[in-house]
Design an enzyme around this catalytic site. Structure first.
Site, PDB file in Angstrom:
ATOM      1  N   GLU A 108      59.800  65.459  25.364  1.00  0.00           N
ATOM      2  CA  GLU A 108      61.216  65.489  25.752  1.00  0.00           C
ATOM      3  C   GLU A 108      61.664  64.104  26.204  1.00  0.00           C
ATOM      4  O   GLU A 108      60.946  63.423  26.938  1.00  0.00           O
ATOM      5  CB  GLU A 108      61.380  66.494  26.901  1.00  0.00           C
ATOM      6  N   ASP A 110      64.959  62.344  28.017  1.00  0.00           N
ATOM      7  CA  ASP A 110      66.134  62.811  28.769  1.00  0.00           C
ATOM      8  C   ASP A 110      67.047  61.717  29.274  1.00  0.00           C
ATOM      9  O   ASP A 110      66.581  60.776  29.908  1.00  0.00           O
ATOM     10  CB  ASP A 110      65.679  63.486  30.087  1.00  0.00           C
ATOM     11  N   GLU A 112      69.883  62.162  32.111  1.00  0.00           N
ATOM     12  CA  GLU A 112      70.476  63.131  33.044  1.00  0.00           C
ATOM     13  C   GLU A 112      71.446  62.385  33.956  1.00  0.00           C
ATOM     14  O   GLU A 112      71.034  61.470  34.672  1.00  0.00           O
ATOM     15  CB  GLU A 112      69.381  63.805  33.883  1.00  0.00           C
ATOM     16  N   GLN A 125      69.640  59.190  35.371  1.00  0.00           N
ATOM     17  CA  GLN A 125      68.186  59.332  35.395  1.00  0.00           C
ATOM     18  C   GLN A 125      67.677  59.509  33.975  1.00  0.00           C
ATOM     19  O   GLN A 125      68.291  60.214  33.176  1.00  0.00           O
ATOM     20  CB  GLN A 125      67.801  60.546  36.244  1.00  0.00           C
ATOM     21  N   THR A 126      66.570  58.852  33.663  1.00  0.00           N
ATOM     22  CA  THR A 126      65.915  59.093  32.373  1.00  0.00           C
ATOM     23  C   THR A 126      64.501  59.575  32.658  1.00  0.00           C
ATOM     24  O   THR A 126      63.928  59.295  33.711  1.00  0.00           O
ATOM     25  CB  THR A 126      65.849  57.818  31.510  1.00  0.00           C
ATOM     26  N   ASN A 127      63.959  60.307  31.693  1.00  0.00           N
ATOM     27  CA  ASN A 127      62.572  60.746  31.810  1.00  0.00           C
ATOM     28  C   ASN A 127      61.979  60.805  30.411  1.00  0.00           C
ATOM     29  O   ASN A 127      62.712  60.975  29.430  1.00  0.00           O
ATOM     30  CB  ASN A 127      62.486  62.117  32.497  1.00  0.00           C
ATOM     31  N   ARG A 136      57.997  60.857  34.800  1.00  0.00           N
ATOM     32  CA  ARG A 136      58.198  59.434  34.520  1.00  0.00           C
ATOM     33  C   ARG A 136      59.661  59.066  34.741  1.00  0.00           C
ATOM     34  O   ARG A 136      60.288  58.418  33.912  1.00  0.00           O
ATOM     35  CB  ARG A 136      57.826  59.137  33.074  1.00  0.00           C
ATOM     36  N   GLU A 137      60.211  59.473  35.893  1.00  0.00           N
ATOM     37  CA  GLU A 137      61.628  59.243  36.127  1.00  0.00           C
ATOM     38  C   GLU A 137      61.944  57.773  36.385  1.00  0.00           C
ATOM     39  O   GLU A 137      61.191  57.073  37.054  1.00  0.00           O
ATOM     40  CB  GLU A 137      62.111  60.038  37.350  1.00  0.00           C
ATOM     41  N   GLY A 205      68.865  63.949  46.982  1.00  0.00           N
ATOM     42  CA  GLY A 205      67.651  64.755  47.043  1.00  0.00           C
ATOM     43  C   GLY A 205      67.903  66.232  47.277  1.00  0.00           C
ATOM     44  O   GLY A 205      67.037  66.940  47.768  1.00  0.00           O
ATOM     45  N   ARG A 279      53.714  57.950  44.941  1.00  0.00           N
ATOM     46  CA  ARG A 279      53.384  58.891  43.872  1.00  0.00           C
ATOM     47  C   ARG A 279      52.190  58.414  43.051  1.00  0.00           C
ATOM     48  O   ARG A 279      51.373  59.210  42.630  1.00  0.00           O
ATOM     49  CB  ARG A 279      54.575  59.024  42.932  1.00  0.00           C
TER      50      ARG A 279
END
Ligand SMILES: *[C@@H]1O[C@H](CO)[C@@H](O)[C@H](O)[C@H]1NC(C)=O
Ligand SMILES: *[C@@H]1O[C@H](CO)[C@@H](O)[C@H](O)[C@H]1NC(C)=O
Length: 289
Positions: A108, A110, A112, A125-127, A136-137, A205, A279
């Site tokens: 996928e 993305d 967003e 935001q991409t992933n 992997r944001e 958030g 993370r």
């Protein structure tokens, strides 16, 4: 070009890179949404005009909405012109993404768009989820107001790289590093666009909720031609250089694109999983060293 002219040219490219650039509405030509896409859900939350060349989908307390490409693709340079909901759209998520149909080894890509209250920045935001591995944001703040006019958002996908573009400017590059064990999308993908209530996470958030006083939240879409290689089972035909996006000038960024990309990263990127030490104490292998 001699080096002096090349320098001035690059300056012009970079200056124009960050001035407001919108897609004009004057030529609403090409295919209608119904030629290449089906409405997936929220049928009564879709408005079309100009014979389906100008489309709005909206979110209210009853429903959101979404549409998806009729075909699956094995490579391409996918684009849509999108205008985001304005006026206190905190919690509202508008998405444009490519996705495999199987959840097994899911792939996928993305975009967003995370809504926000008046006066606050809109984050994009991409992933990248490849072979079932996501998380992997990256986020950027946009250098223009995405709610006042349509802008072009594009995803290049060939065997060498995936590049996300905002107007002419690369904002994310994901190279094929299959040779070092990093997954890379390698099955047919379809295009989906949607608007939904994401207030459990999207804004601050998840602390800032949708304020339904401002509903309906309306996202506008234009430009429904699809530059992609339709694929059923075999991906091989979609790797052919008869598709221009597979040719070698699309295997990496051009020098001026690379420079614009570095500027985006230094000035507009607000989150990058590659540098999130909490993370990922050790950056994932696809991240630059
Ligand atoms: C914002 O709200 C005003 C007043 O309600 C309305 O006229 C305008 O169209 C809205 N703008 C957007 C982008 O939704
Ligand atoms: C929603 O917006 C209205 C109108 O601006 C405001 O009066 C109300 O307090 C807002 N609600 C919340 C929960 O912020």
């Amino acid at each position: 070009m001699d080096s002096h002219r090349l320098m001035s040219f690059m300056v012009v490219v970079l200056v124009s890179a960050f001035t407001e650039q919108s897609v004009t509405s004057s030529n609403l030509q090409g295919p209608s949404i119904f030629d290449n896409y089906n409405i997936g859900w929220g049928y009564d939350h879709v408005w079309t005009s100009n014979q389906g060349r100008d489309v709005q989908i909206f979110l209210d307390q009853a429903s959101g909405s979404g549409f998806q490409s009729k075909s699956m693709y094995g490579s391409g340079f996918f684009h849509l012109n999108v205008k985001l909901p304005g006026n206190n759209s905190a919690g509202v998520v508008t998405a444009f993404y490519l996705t495999s149909s199987s959840l097994n080894h899911h792939d996928e890509l993305d975009f967003e768009f995370l809504g926000n209250n008046e006066g606050k920045p809109h984050y994009l935001q991409t992933n990248v989820i490849a072979d079932g591995k996501g998380d992997r944001e990256q986020r950027i703040s946009l250098w223009f107001d995405p709610t006042t006019s349509h802008h072009s958002y594009r995803i290049l996908w060939n065997r060498y790289q995936i590049v996300f573009f905002v107007d002419e400017y690369p904002i994310r590059v994901f190279k094929n590093k299959h040779n070092i064990g990093v997954g890379y999308p390698s099955q047919p993908l379809k295009i989906i666009c949607s608007i939904w209530n994401g207030d459990s996470w999207a804004t601050d958030g998840g602390l800032t909720k949708v304020n339904w006083t401002y509903a309906p939240f309306i996202a506008g879409f234009r430009s429904f031609s699809i530059k992609g290689c339709p694929a059923q089972n075999s991906m091989q035909p979609c790797y052919s250089s008869k598709f221009w996006w597979n040719r070698n000038q699309y295997w990496e960024l051009s020098p001026s694109q690379e420079q614009a990309y570095q500027t985006v990263k230094s000035k507009y990127m607000t989150y990058d999983y590659c540098s999130d030490k909490t993370r990922y104490p050790i950056p994932p292998p696809e991240c630059p060293q």
